[in-house]
Design an enzyme around this catalytic site. Structure first.
Site, PDB file in Angstrom:
ATOM      1  N   ARG A   6     -50.674  28.396  13.207  1.00 29.93           N
ATOM      2  CA  ARG A   6     -51.361  28.300  14.498  1.00 29.93           C
ATOM      3  C   ARG A   6     -51.536  26.857  14.937  1.00 29.93           C
ATOM      4  NH1 ARG A   6     -56.256  31.629  12.075  1.00 29.93           N
ATOM      5  NH2 ARG A   6     -54.439  32.457  10.997  1.00 29.93           N
TER       6      ARG A   6
ATOM      7  N   LYS B 282     -51.234  28.632  -2.084  1.00 30.42           N
ATOM      8  CA  LYS B 282     -51.010  30.056  -2.308  1.00 30.42           C
ATOM      9  C   LYS B 282     -50.832  30.321  -3.803  1.00 30.42           C
ATOM     10  CE  LYS B 282     -48.376  30.853   2.001  1.00 30.42           C
ATOM     11  NZ  LYS B 282     -49.223  31.857   2.640  1.00 30.42           N
TER      12      LYS B 282
ATOM     13  N   ASP C  68     -43.730  27.414   3.199  1.00 33.59           N
ATOM     14  CA  ASP C  68     -45.191  27.395   3.268  1.00 33.59           C
ATOM     15  C   ASP C  68     -45.787  27.588   1.881  1.00 33.59           C
ATOM     16  OD1 ASP C  68     -47.814  27.432   4.016  1.00 33.59           O
ATOM     17  OD2 ASP C  68     -47.766  29.473   4.801  1.00 33.59           O
TER      18      ASP C  68
ATOM     19  N   GLU D  47     -51.747  27.322   8.839  1.00 29.74           N
ATOM     20  CA  GLU D  47     -51.048  26.176   9.428  1.00 29.74           C
ATOM     21  C   GLU D  47     -50.180  26.544  10.618  1.00 29.74           C
ATOM     22  OE1 GLU D  47     -47.904  28.271   7.939  1.00 29.74           O
ATOM     23  OE2 GLU D  47     -49.791  27.900   6.894  1.00 29.74           O
TER      24      GLU D  47
ATOM     25  N   LYS E 165     -42.849  29.809  15.660  1.00 33.25           N
ATOM     26  CA  LYS E 165     -43.371  29.149  14.452  1.00 33.25           C
ATOM     27  C   LYS E 165     -42.217  28.874  13.500  1.00 33.25           C
ATOM     28  CE  LYS E 165     -46.170  30.106  10.334  1.00 33.25           C
ATOM     29  NZ  LYS E 165     -46.988  31.106   9.612  1.00 33.25           N
TER      30      LYS E 165
ATOM     31  N   ASP F 229     -53.770  26.708   4.760  1.00 33.67           N
ATOM     32  CA  ASP F 229     -52.793  27.796   4.767  1.00 33.67           C
ATOM     33  C   ASP F 229     -52.797  28.551   6.089  1.00 33.67           C
ATOM     34  OD1 ASP F 229     -50.743  29.309   3.698  1.00 33.67           O
ATOM     35  OD2 ASP F 229     -52.095  30.772   2.772  1.00 33.67           O
TER      36      ASP F 229
ATOM     37  N   ASP G  46     -40.998  31.769   6.615  1.00 32.28           N
ATOM     38  CA  ASP G  46     -42.080  31.469   7.546  1.00 32.28           C
ATOM     39  C   ASP G  46     -41.595  30.744   8.803  1.00 32.28           C
ATOM     40  OD1 ASP G  46     -44.736  32.006   8.007  1.00 32.28           O
ATOM     41  OD2 ASP G  46     -45.494  30.198   7.049  1.00 32.28           O
TER      42      ASP G  46
END
Length: 498
Positions: free
Chosen positions: A347, A273, A266, A345, A261, A343, A284
């Protein structure tokens, strides 16, 4: 990078600015019999107790070296109660790393920790090189906090002329370089590290090796149908990338695919967030960084295993072009996903990359991601989760134990899968909040393709959300910020497949 050499020099005669010794609870200096009598007396149990030295892990104390010792200072580093096997090796790694980490700004150090056998000597070397790291790119070179890591290290061991140790030191240097590269990427500010520059870093990282890099830009992603990566990245002015890195030896004994990933920042997208939740979200992309470093390390070590790495890179930002909750994306391979929370995201980009990785029919697929806050709630900030098919999950745990990284096996309860059902698409991107880490793993499992035998390719999912970034005080060989977590486990897994 810090240089290391091994020698049989006696501790008192080592020409270095600092002499590092290990202290176990008691307290007692390990290997004290090799020290000159005056220093032994100065470091007796009574003297150490008077100094407040306990020998507990992460305790580092400096004392004057005294007469008969060439080094100016002695560094006492605590091991805690030493255990046998892999656990004991990790204690030595951490104790050495803690000492070397505190020696930033010092020119040289001699390491006189227990190193009479290959396992112990290797652990000391690895810990020292892992501890010799500092991220200095954004600091003025005159700043006190900008001290460079110790420049040279001398490992004092009777095995100094052993060919096996020479090979171990070479491997330790490769691993430390790989971990440092991940730390550099994770620590880099998101205005400098974004999908395009991350891809450029990958191209540079493989120089000098036979590894190959292929980059799909936004146009290639659109033409190929990579709807997950494009959907996450469409809110940003910086378009996404999918980077493929490959180490392909002539006669590989196995093919390991790694998927990382790579959300370079993010914000949560439109499911924004809270401000404090964004502070560390430059980290991230730690999974993608770990995958890149592991493939490069496999190439540098010339492992007889084919290793392909897939870096799913995007920036998750809110804007007029960002994906919305209730949007439906068509991922690579044709499956549709209802986006209920922008959020969730990671996956989505991983779904595209997992399908692409599986198309090459590897023997195993391992994905690595800072995927869920639920991982931190369940296991804290130093232990990662591993889910997936039992044999591969066990292999990851075995590799992690040997490497000295903490992972814990987690289940994938079938009853949670129904919470991902969508009335408008093949699957939703979020499900039951309870067991959120496990639900995320179940989502990813849906995108692991079948192998030639019709069964799903062996797969494991590593959620490293907490351990990838150290928000707290330094410990062992780990400083604050990016940790490089999972790299050593992935390399050990590749070695085990060989």
């Amino acid at each position: 990078m810090t240089e290391m050499r091994a020698s049989t020099t006696a501790p008192a005669r080592a020409k270095a600015d600092a002499l590092v010794l290990a202290v176990a609870p008691g307290p007692q200096v390990l290997g004290a019999e090799a020290l000159p009598r005056p220093l032994r007396a100065a470091l007796s149990t009574d003297a150490l107790t008077a100094l407040g030295v306990t020998g507990k892990a992460d305790e580092v104390v400096r004392v004057p070296a005294g007469e008969g010792v060439r080094a100016a200072v002695v560094v006492l580093t605590g091991t805690g109660p030493l255990q046998a096997g892999a656990a004991g090796a990790e204690q030595l790694r951490r104790a050495t790393g803690a000492a070397v980490r505190t020696l930033a700004g010092v020119g040289s150090a001699a390491l006189a920790l227990p190193a009479d056998d290959l396992a112990a000597a290797t652990a000391v070397a690895e810990g020292a090189l892992l501890g010799a790291y500092a991220y200095r790119a954004q600091r003025a070179r005159t700043a006190e906090s900008s001290k460079a890591p110790v420049a040279s290290l001398e490992l004092l061991t009777p095995l100094a002329r052993d060919k096996a140790l020479a090979a171990a030191l070479q491997r330790a240097a490769v691993l430390a370089d790989a971990v440092s590269s991940v730390r550099d990427l994770v620590n880099a500010p998101p205005n400098e590290l974004y999908p395009e520059t991350f891809a450029a870093f990958a191209r540079d990282a493989v120089k000098g090796t036979r590894a190959k890099v292929t980059v799909l830009d936004e146009e290639a992603l659109a033409a190929g149908g990579y709807g997950g990566i494009l959907g996450v990245g469409q809110g940003s002015e910086r378009p996404p990338r999918l980077v493929r890195v490959e180490h392909a030896p002539t006669r590989p004994k196995a093919h390991l695919a790694l998927v990382g990933k790579g959300i370079t920042f993010d914000s949560g997208g439109l499911s924004l967030k809270p401000p404090t939740g964004m502070v560390t979200m430059k980290c991230d992309m730690a999974g993608a960084a770990a995958v890149l470093a592991a493939v490069v390390a496999a190439a540098r070590l010339d492992l007889p295993v084919r290793v392909t790495g897939w870096l799913a890179l995007a920036e998750n930002m809110p804007s007029g072009t960002a994906q919305r909750p209730s949007d439906v994306l068509t991922t690579y391979g044709g499956r549709t996903v209802e986006v209920l929370n922008t959020d969730a995201e990671g996956r989505l980009v991983m779904a595209d990359a997992l399908v692409a990785a599986g198309e090459e029919q590897p023997d195993a697929v391992v994905d690595v991601a800072t995927l869920t806050g639920a991982q931190v709630v369940a296991l804290g900030s130093r232990v990662s989760a591993v889910m997936g098919d039992d044999p591969l999950r066990t292999a990851v745990l075995t590799a992690a134990e040997r490497a000295g990284e903490q992972f814990w096996p987690m289940p994938l309860p079938e009853e949670l899968r129904a919470s991902l059902d969508s009335p408008v698409a093949d699957i939703a991107n979020i499900g039951d909040r309870n067991g959120g880490m496990l639900v995320a793993g179940l989502f990813l499992r849906e995108f692991v393709p079948a192998g030639a035998d019709g069964e799903r390719i062996p797969w494991a999912h590593l959620d490293i959300a907490g351990p990838a970034f150290n928000e707290h005080g330094p410990h062992g060989y780990t400083g604050k910020g990016g940790t490089g977590h999972a790299v050593r486990t992935l390399v050990a897994l590749a070695e085990d497949l060989a």
